[in-house]
Design a protein around this motif. Structure first.
Motif, PDB file in Angstrom:
ATOM      1  N   ALA A 132       0.846  -1.309  -0.121  1.00  0.00           N
ATOM      2  CA  ALA A 132      -0.044   0.147   0.099  1.00  0.00           C
ATOM      3  C   ALA A 132       1.055   1.251  -0.016  1.00  0.00           C
ATOM      4  O   ALA A 132       0.609   2.212  -0.729  1.00  0.00           O
ATOM      5  CB  ALA A 132      -1.042   0.093   1.275  1.00  0.00           C
ATOM      6  N   LEU A 133       2.013   1.248   0.704  1.00  0.00           N
ATOM      7  CA  LEU A 133       2.799   2.411   0.626  1.00  0.00           C
ATOM      8  C   LEU A 133       3.766   2.738  -0.532  1.00  0.00           C
ATOM      9  O   LEU A 133       3.524   3.761  -1.069  1.00  0.00           O
ATOM     10  CB  LEU A 133       4.003   1.995   1.660  1.00  0.00           C
ATOM     11  N   ASP A 134       3.674   1.406  -1.359  1.00  0.00           N
ATOM     12  CA  ASP A 134       4.409   1.750  -2.750  1.00  0.00           C
ATOM     13  C   ASP A 134       3.653   2.233  -3.636  1.00  0.00           C
ATOM     14  O   ASP A 134       3.771   3.198  -4.686  1.00  0.00           O
ATOM     15  CB  ASP A 134       5.045   0.132  -3.363  1.00  0.00           C
ATOM     16  N   ARG A 148      -1.679  -5.266  14.263  1.00  0.00           N
ATOM     17  CA  ARG A 148      -2.596  -4.206  14.413  1.00  0.00           C
ATOM     18  C   ARG A 148      -1.649  -2.979  13.821  1.00  0.00           C
ATOM     19  O   ARG A 148      -2.186  -2.093  13.204  1.00  0.00           O
ATOM     20  CB  ARG A 148      -2.744  -3.980  16.041  1.00  0.00           C
ATOM     21  N   GLU A 149      -0.612  -2.745  14.121  1.00  0.00           N
ATOM     22  CA  GLU A 149       0.106  -1.594  13.740  1.00  0.00           C
ATOM     23  C   GLU A 149       0.355  -1.628  12.153  1.00  0.00           C
ATOM     24  O   GLU A 149       0.361  -0.496  11.623  1.00  0.00           O
ATOM     25  CB  GLU A 149       1.475  -1.410  14.489  1.00  0.00           C
ATOM     26  N   ALA A 150       0.801  -2.832  11.488  1.00  0.00           N
ATOM     27  CA  ALA A 150       1.096  -2.964  10.116  1.00  0.00           C
ATOM     28  C   ALA A 150      -0.620  -2.649   9.561  1.00  0.00           C
ATOM     29  O   ALA A 150      -0.528  -1.763   8.268  1.00  0.00           O
ATOM     30  CB  ALA A 150       1.327  -4.062   9.680  1.00  0.00           C
ATOM     31  N   ARG A 196      -1.257   0.199   6.693  1.00  0.00           N
ATOM     32  CA  ARG A 196      -1.749  -0.055   5.383  1.00  0.00           C
ATOM     33  C   ARG A 196      -3.038   0.901   5.132  1.00  0.00           C
ATOM     34  O   ARG A 196      -3.065   1.334   4.198  1.00  0.00           O
ATOM     35  CB  ARG A 196      -2.071  -1.559   5.438  1.00  0.00           C
ATOM     36  N   ALA A 197      -3.800   0.767   6.121  1.00  0.00           N
ATOM     37  CA  ALA A 197      -5.128   1.565   6.068  1.00  0.00           C
ATOM     38  C   ALA A 197      -4.796   3.064   5.762  1.00  0.00           C
ATOM     39  O   ALA A 197      -5.591   3.681   4.858  1.00  0.00           O
ATOM     40  CB  ALA A 197      -5.999   1.409   7.324  1.00  0.00           C
ATOM     41  N   LEU A 220      -4.592   7.661   1.664  1.00  0.00           N
ATOM     42  CA  LEU A 220      -3.675   8.733   1.547  1.00  0.00           C
ATOM     43  C   LEU A 220      -4.004   9.684   0.239  1.00  0.00           C
ATOM     44  O   LEU A 220      -4.378  10.798   0.461  1.00  0.00           O
ATOM     45  CB  LEU A 220      -2.316   8.398   1.405  1.00  0.00           C
ATOM     46  N   PRO A 221      -4.465   9.027  -0.733  1.00  0.00           N
ATOM     47  CA  PRO A 221      -4.850   9.670  -1.972  1.00  0.00           C
ATOM     48  C   PRO A 221      -6.263  10.661  -1.422  1.00  0.00           C
ATOM     49  O   PRO A 221      -6.565  11.804  -1.879  1.00  0.00           O
ATOM     50  CB  PRO A 221      -5.279   8.702  -3.077  1.00  0.00           C
TER      51      PRO A 221
END
Length: 465
Positions: free
Chosen positions: A206-208, A255-257, A261-262, A267-268
């Motif tokens: 998701a970050l990519d 949970r943190e990952a 991801r969410a 972000l957009p």
């Protein structure tokens, strides 16, 4: 056999050892005779045999019966030994499962209890091995007395093995809750670790994707990088870090990952929402600037037509509105800079501050216009406000009397007070310069007090009182 043997003792070994020891002379004799010609062997052996001069003693009936009974006792003892050995092996697996997962006092007591039972098993096993090694039941010259003693010792060893096995079984039954808890955690471990790995992979993907759309997401990348050491520890396994800690770590990483991801996927949308809010708040600031310019003419009319008590609290509105709008516009410029730098939390916080400032300004500007509108209405027809308030009081009085011959003092007193308060407010309209604003605030307060009495009556009747 010991409580934790490196190579578990096999019940067949004592028997095999004794048998090998008894048969060794016979094998040596056979090897020697093989080197001598058959005629010579017959010449040497047969005359001695017929003459009764040989060294072998022959036993019949009673000795062979004792041998058979002893052998049966030996076989029974071997079976008991095998069953105890198997039970101990199975229980050791359960204890190791509990030890790996649970470090509570109850689990530690279970481990020490197993060690104590293991010492009892060692003692019973030693007794059994000594009984097996004491007499070679395969000897040709076994005496009846020796066979009887062997049967007695083997039977005693078997009985002790059975007693220890029963003790082991009772101990195993008491481990049920601990073992169930441990097995549950072990069953959760592998799926939890796999979920953590998959969550990290999904967050990275998701970050990519967000970066490909031109969003840096540096803060999310830093949060994801901080999880790398945790992934290393997960890969090292529960054997090194323990099952409970590994399970807790896997769930935390998941949970943190998942949160990363969410946020990366959003972000957009967040960027578009921030842009929209910037435009909307700028437009609102411009509109409030125009509206705030109308406050001064409103105040002028209020000063000209009504007493000072009707407008003094609004004197600060023009200056305060201008200051708040300037502050809001400054926060909007800072929010734009934060958005350009993709500092999304900062941009969100600045936009919230600007919105709060504009809300305050909007309320103040609206209050001036509303004040003039309401004062105009009550100046033109004060009776409408009086009738409205009296209707509310009479409606409450009727409700208080419903089903009663006399009103409840708890309800009648505040309603009587409301009537008196309304009358006092009406008196303030007399004179050359009536305080219309005081009149309006008093009638509103009377209606609120009456509404409280009505709500209390309905609540009490709903509760059956």
């Amino acid at each position: 056999m010991t409580a934790t043997p490196a190579q578990p003792y096999s019940p067949s070994k004592p028997r095999a050892h004794a048998r090998d020891r008894a048969h060794a002379p016979a094998r040596a004799l056979a090897d020697s005779l093989a080197l001598v010609a058959l005629p010579l062997a017959l010449a040497l052996v047969l005359p001695a045999a017929f003459a009764g001069g040989g060294t072998r003693r022959w036993f019949g009936g009673r000795a062979e019966g004792q041998r058979a009974e002893a052998q049966a006792a030996k076989d029974a003892a071997a079976t008991a030994f095998y069953e105890l050995d198997s039970a101990q092996r199975d229980l050791r697996i359960s204890i190791e499962t509990i030890r790996a997962v649970d470090d509570t006092p109850a689990a530690r007591r279970a481990v020490s209890g197993f060690e104590a039972v293991g010492r009892r098993i060692d003692e019973a096993s030693s007794q059994y091995i000594d009984a097996v090694d004491a007499v070679d039941l395969d000897r040709d010259d076994l005496e009846a007395a020796a066979a009887s003693r062997a049967r007695t010792e083997l039977t005693r060893a078997k009985d002790e093995l059975v007693r220890v096995k029963q003790e082991l079984d009772r101990f195993a039954e008491g481990l049920g809750p601990l073992l169930g808890k441990a097995e549950t955690q072990l069953a959760r471990l592998a799926p939890a670790v796999e979920r953590a790995r998959q969550a990290l992979l999904a967050a990275s993907n998701a970050l990519d994707t967000a970066r490909e759309s031109g969003l840096r997401a540096d803060d999310l990348a830093a949060r994801l990088a901080a999880l790398a050491p945790e992934l290393t520890k997960l890969n090292q396994g529960a054997g090194r870090h323990g099952v409970p800690l590994t399970l807790e770590r896997a769930e935390r990483v998941s949970r943190e990952a998942e949160a990363v991801r969410a946020e990366a996927q959003r972000l957009p949308e967040r960027a578009a929402e921030t842009d929209h809010r910037l435009v909307s708040l700028r437009t609102r600031a411009q509109a409030l600037t125009t509206r705030s310019e109308q406050v001064e003419p409103i105040l002028s009319e209020l000063r000209r037509r009504f007493s000072a008590a009707c407008w003094q609290d609004l004197q600060h509105v023009p200056d305060q509105a201008g200051e708040h709008i300037r502050q809001a516009e400054a926060r909007l410029r800072e929010a734009q800079a934060a958005r350009d730098a993709q500092r999304w939390p900062d941009a969100t916080a600045l936009l919230s501050t600007a919105r709060a400032l504009l809300n305050t300004t909007d309320e103040a500007v609206s209050a001036a216009g509303d004040r003039l509108t309401r004062l105009n209405a009550v100046q033109k027809d004060p009776q409408a406000e009086i009738d409205r308030t009296r209707f509310a009081i009479r409606d409450a009085q009727r409700l208080a009397m419903t089903g009663r011959s006399t009103p409840d003092p708890r309800h009648a007193r505040p309603l009587d007070d409301a009537v008196a308060r309304l009358e006092r407010a009406v008196v303030t309209l007399e004179g050359r310069h009536p305080d219309y604003w005081h009149f309006l605030t008093e009638t509103e307060a009377v209606r609120r007090a009456v509404a409280d009495v009505v709500a209390r009556i309905r609540e009490e009747r709903g509760a059956g009182r």
